[in-house]
Design a protein around this motif. Sequence first.
Motif, PDB file in Angstrom:
ATOM      1  N   ALA A 189       9.545 -15.867  94.053  1.00 56.06           N
ATOM      2  CA  ALA A 189      10.522 -15.323  95.128  1.00 56.06           C
ATOM      3  C   ALA A 189      11.891 -15.003  94.429  1.00 56.06           C
ATOM      4  O   ALA A 189      12.313 -14.084  94.539  1.00 56.06           O
ATOM      5  CB  ALA A 189      10.669 -16.022  96.325  1.00 56.06           C
ATOM      6  N   THR A 190      12.307 -15.811  93.409  1.00 54.55           N
ATOM      7  CA  THR A 190      13.544 -15.523  92.936  1.00 54.55           C
ATOM      8  C   THR A 190      13.510 -14.532  92.108  1.00 54.55           C
ATOM      9  O   THR A 190      14.093 -13.488  91.845  1.00 54.55           O
ATOM     10  CB  THR A 190      14.022 -16.910  91.957  1.00 54.55           C
ATOM     11  OG1 THR A 190      14.168 -17.969  92.911  1.00 54.55           O
ATOM     12  CG2 THR A 190      15.254 -16.601  91.345  1.00 54.55           C
ATOM     13  N   GLN A 191      12.158 -14.451  91.297  1.00 52.88           N
ATOM     14  CA  GLN A 191      12.033 -13.296  90.038  1.00 52.88           C
ATOM     15  C   GLN A 191      12.005 -12.083  90.769  1.00 52.88           C
ATOM     16  O   GLN A 191      12.382 -11.042  90.187  1.00 52.88           O
ATOM     17  CB  GLN A 191      10.825 -13.934  89.360  1.00 52.88           C
ATOM     18  CG  GLN A 191      10.586 -12.910  88.174  1.00 52.88           C
ATOM     19  CD  GLN A 191       9.461 -11.589  88.713  1.00 52.88           C
ATOM     20  OE1 GLN A 191       8.843 -11.828  89.585  1.00 52.88           O
ATOM     21  NE2 GLN A 191       9.613 -10.516  88.095  1.00 52.88           N
ATOM     22  N   ARG A 192      11.318 -12.047  91.872  1.00 52.44           N
ATOM     23  CA  ARG A 192      11.050 -10.712  92.564  1.00 52.44           C
ATOM     24  C   ARG A 192      12.471 -10.234  93.243  1.00 52.44           C
ATOM     25  O   ARG A 192      12.649  -9.149  93.126  1.00 52.44           O
ATOM     26  CB  ARG A 192      10.013 -10.918  94.020  1.00 52.44           C
ATOM     27  CG  ARG A 192       8.582 -11.230  93.305  1.00 52.44           C
ATOM     28  CD  ARG A 192       8.280 -10.570  91.972  1.00 52.44           C
ATOM     29  NE  ARG A 192       7.869  -9.039  92.428  1.00 52.44           N
ATOM     30  CZ  ARG A 192       7.834  -7.982  91.782  1.00 52.44           C
ATOM     31  NH1 ARG A 192       8.105  -8.499  90.270  1.00 52.44           N
ATOM     32  NH2 ARG A 192       7.597  -6.713  92.071  1.00 52.44           N
ATOM     33  N   ALA A 193      13.242 -11.237  93.578  1.00 51.75           N
ATOM     34  CA  ALA A 193      14.533 -10.711  94.059  1.00 51.75           C
ATOM     35  C   ALA A 193      15.480 -10.325  92.803  1.00 51.75           C
ATOM     36  O   ALA A 193      16.231  -9.174  93.106  1.00 51.75           O
ATOM     37  CB  ALA A 193      15.326 -11.934  94.867  1.00 51.75           C
ATOM     38  N   VAL A 194      15.585 -11.015  91.791  1.00 50.29           N
ATOM     39  CA  VAL A 194      16.212 -10.378  90.575  1.00 50.29           C
ATOM     40  C   VAL A 194      15.420  -9.139  90.279  1.00 50.29           C
ATOM     41  O   VAL A 194      16.457  -8.212  89.804  1.00 50.29           O
ATOM     42  CB  VAL A 194      15.812 -11.353  89.497  1.00 50.29           C
ATOM     43  CG1 VAL A 194      16.380 -10.917  88.070  1.00 50.29           C
ATOM     44  CG2 VAL A 194      16.645 -12.617  89.679  1.00 50.29           C
ATOM     45  N   THR A 195      14.316  -9.014  90.046  1.00 50.91           N
ATOM     46  CA  THR A 195      13.583  -7.494  89.716  1.00 50.91           C
ATOM     47  C   THR A 195      14.217  -6.545  90.965  1.00 50.91           C
ATOM     48  O   THR A 195      14.375  -5.409  90.479  1.00 50.91           O
ATOM     49  CB  THR A 195      12.068  -7.605  89.964  1.00 50.91           C
ATOM     50  OG1 THR A 195      11.718  -8.567  89.045  1.00 50.91           O
ATOM     51  CG2 THR A 195      11.422  -6.257  89.622  1.00 50.91           C
ATOM     52  N   LEU A 196      14.225  -6.833  92.243  1.00 51.38           N
ATOM     53  CA  LEU A 196      14.710  -5.733  93.128  1.00 51.38           C
ATOM     54  C   LEU A 196      16.073  -5.577  92.727  1.00 51.38           C
ATOM     55  O   LEU A 196      16.491  -4.340  92.889  1.00 51.38           O
ATOM     56  CB  LEU A 196      14.494  -6.368  94.667  1.00 51.38           C
ATOM     57  CG  LEU A 196      15.047  -5.635  95.602  1.00 51.38           C
ATOM     58  CD1 LEU A 196      14.600  -4.113  95.775  1.00 51.38           C
ATOM     59  CD2 LEU A 196      15.234  -6.549  96.939  1.00 51.38           C
ATOM     60  N   LEU A 197      16.903  -6.306  92.656  1.00 49.16           N
ATOM     61  CA  LEU A 197      18.551  -6.144  92.481  1.00 49.16           C
ATOM     62  C   LEU A 197      18.623  -5.249  91.107  1.00 49.16           C
ATOM     63  O   LEU A 197      19.418  -4.552  91.005  1.00 49.16           O
ATOM     64  CB  LEU A 197      19.289  -7.559  92.309  1.00 49.16           C
ATOM     65  CG  LEU A 197      19.295  -8.258  93.388  1.00 49.16           C
ATOM     66  CD1 LEU A 197      19.871  -9.568  93.083  1.00 49.16           C
ATOM     67  CD2 LEU A 197      19.964  -7.465  94.497  1.00 49.16           C
ATOM     68  N   THR A 198      17.763  -5.728  90.108  1.00 50.81           N
ATOM     69  CA  THR A 198      17.750  -4.923  88.746  1.00 50.81           C
ATOM     70  C   THR A 198      17.210  -3.533  89.099  1.00 50.81           C
ATOM     71  O   THR A 198      17.956  -2.391  88.542  1.00 50.81           O
ATOM     72  CB  THR A 198      16.855  -5.398  87.659  1.00 50.81           C
ATOM     73  OG1 THR A 198      17.155  -6.740  87.680  1.00 50.81           O
ATOM     74  CG2 THR A 198      16.977  -4.708  86.468  1.00 50.81           C
ATOM     75  N   ASN A 199      16.277  -3.172  89.581  1.00 56.57           N
ATOM     76  CA  ASN A 199      15.850  -1.779  90.008  1.00 56.57           C
ATOM     77  C   ASN A 199      16.904  -1.379  90.790  1.00 56.57           C
ATOM     78  O   ASN A 199      17.051   0.164  90.440  1.00 56.57           O
ATOM     79  CB  ASN A 199      14.290  -1.852  90.790  1.00 56.57           C
ATOM     80  CG  ASN A 199      13.315  -2.517  90.081  1.00 56.57           C
ATOM     81  OD1 ASN A 199      13.275  -2.557  88.892  1.00 56.57           O
ATOM     82  ND2 ASN A 199      12.210  -2.787  90.748  1.00 56.57           N
ATOM     83  N   VAL A 200      17.521  -1.833  91.661  1.00 60.20           N
ATOM     84  CA  VAL A 200      18.557  -0.924  92.387  1.00 60.20           C
ATOM     85  C   VAL A 200      19.700  -0.646  91.480  1.00 60.20           C
ATOM     86  O   VAL A 200      20.197   0.459  91.548  1.00 60.20           O
ATOM     87  CB  VAL A 200      19.131  -1.684  93.899  1.00 60.20           C
ATOM     88  CG1 VAL A 200      20.262  -1.437  94.365  1.00 60.20           C
ATOM     89  CG2 VAL A 200      17.821  -1.866  94.578  1.00 60.20           C
TER      90      VAL A 200
END
Length: 319
Positions: A189-200
Motif C-alpha cells: 500500500a505504501t509503495q502504491r501511494a508513493v507511485t501515485l504521488l510520483t506520477n502526479v
Amino acid sequence: MGLSVGFEQIPYVAQVGGPIGQVAHGDPLTLGESRAQGTAAVKKRLEQIDSDCPSSKVAILGYSQGSLIAGDVLSEIGNNKGAFPAKDILAAGLLSDPARTPTTADPDAETGTSSPAIQLPGAESFVGPNPGGQGVVGARPDGFGVLSDRVTSFCGTGDGICALSSKSKAIAAVVPLLNLKKEDIGPYATQRAVTLLTNVATADPADIIKAVRSVSTEVGRVSLAASVNPASLPLELARVVFSSSMLDDIGQVVRMPEYDAFLSLTKPDELATQAIEVASYALLGAHTAYNKTPVDQRGESATLWLAKWLLGRIEAQGY
C-alpha cells in the motif's frame, strides 16, 4: 532390460489466495508461493530421474496452474538454466497456461487472428483456436529456447486464464494482489501511494491543469444542481461518472492500473468485454472444456490431440 513408459503426478499445494483467499475460503498460500513450491517439486523430481536413470526421456504435462509451473521449469531448461538436460525433454503440453505467449499483435483485441502470430522469440507451439490476449500473469520473457518446438500449448476461446485481453483491466489489476502475503500488505500500500504521488508530480503540467479544470467544473455543476433540486444529486453524480470526461482527465495524471481498472468499469464497451470473459470462464466452462472443444479439422479435443501427439513422440523413440 526392455524399454518402459511410466506416468506420475508431482504433488504440490495449488492455491492462489494469500490474505484475501485466507479470509474468503481458507487458502493461505499466495500464487507466487504456490508457484514456487510446485516449481521446486518438479525440478527436484527431474534431478532425481536424471541421477537414477540418465538415459530417460521425459514428457511434461500441465493444466492451469500446473501448466504455469511446468512452463516455468521448461523455460529454464530450454534456456540452459535448468539442472535437467534439454535433450532429454521428449515433449510437453500446456493446457490453459497462465503465462501463455501472446499470439496477436494487439493485446487489446477481443478475438485473435485465424492463425497464431508469434510475438516473442522462443515461443511455444500453438494448436487449436487463436484467442486474443495473453496469459493472465504475463508471458515468460525468455520463452522456451531450444524446447520451443517441443512445447505445445492450447488455449480455449473465452478462457481468461490464458487469453486475458488487456481490456479486462479490472481482472488484471487483481492478479498482483494474489501474490501478497500478510506482511506485504502494508509495504505494498505504501509503495502504491508513493507511485501515485510520483506520477502526479511528474505528470505533464497541461494534463494537470486540464484535470483540475475538469474537477472544478464538475464539482460546481453538481453543487449548483443539488442546491436547486437536492433530489437530482444521484443523477448528477452518475452523469459525472458515466458521461463526463473528468475521470479520463484524472487518469492522464494518475496513470495507475488500479485506477484504469476502475475507469474501465465506467465504459460500456470495456465493461461488456469483461462481463463476457467472466461469463465464458465461470458460466460457460471455457476453462474446463479442453476434453470437449475441437482443436483441429478432425474434431479432436485438446486432450485427445495431445495424447496422440505424445504417443507418436514416444513410439518414435522406440518405446
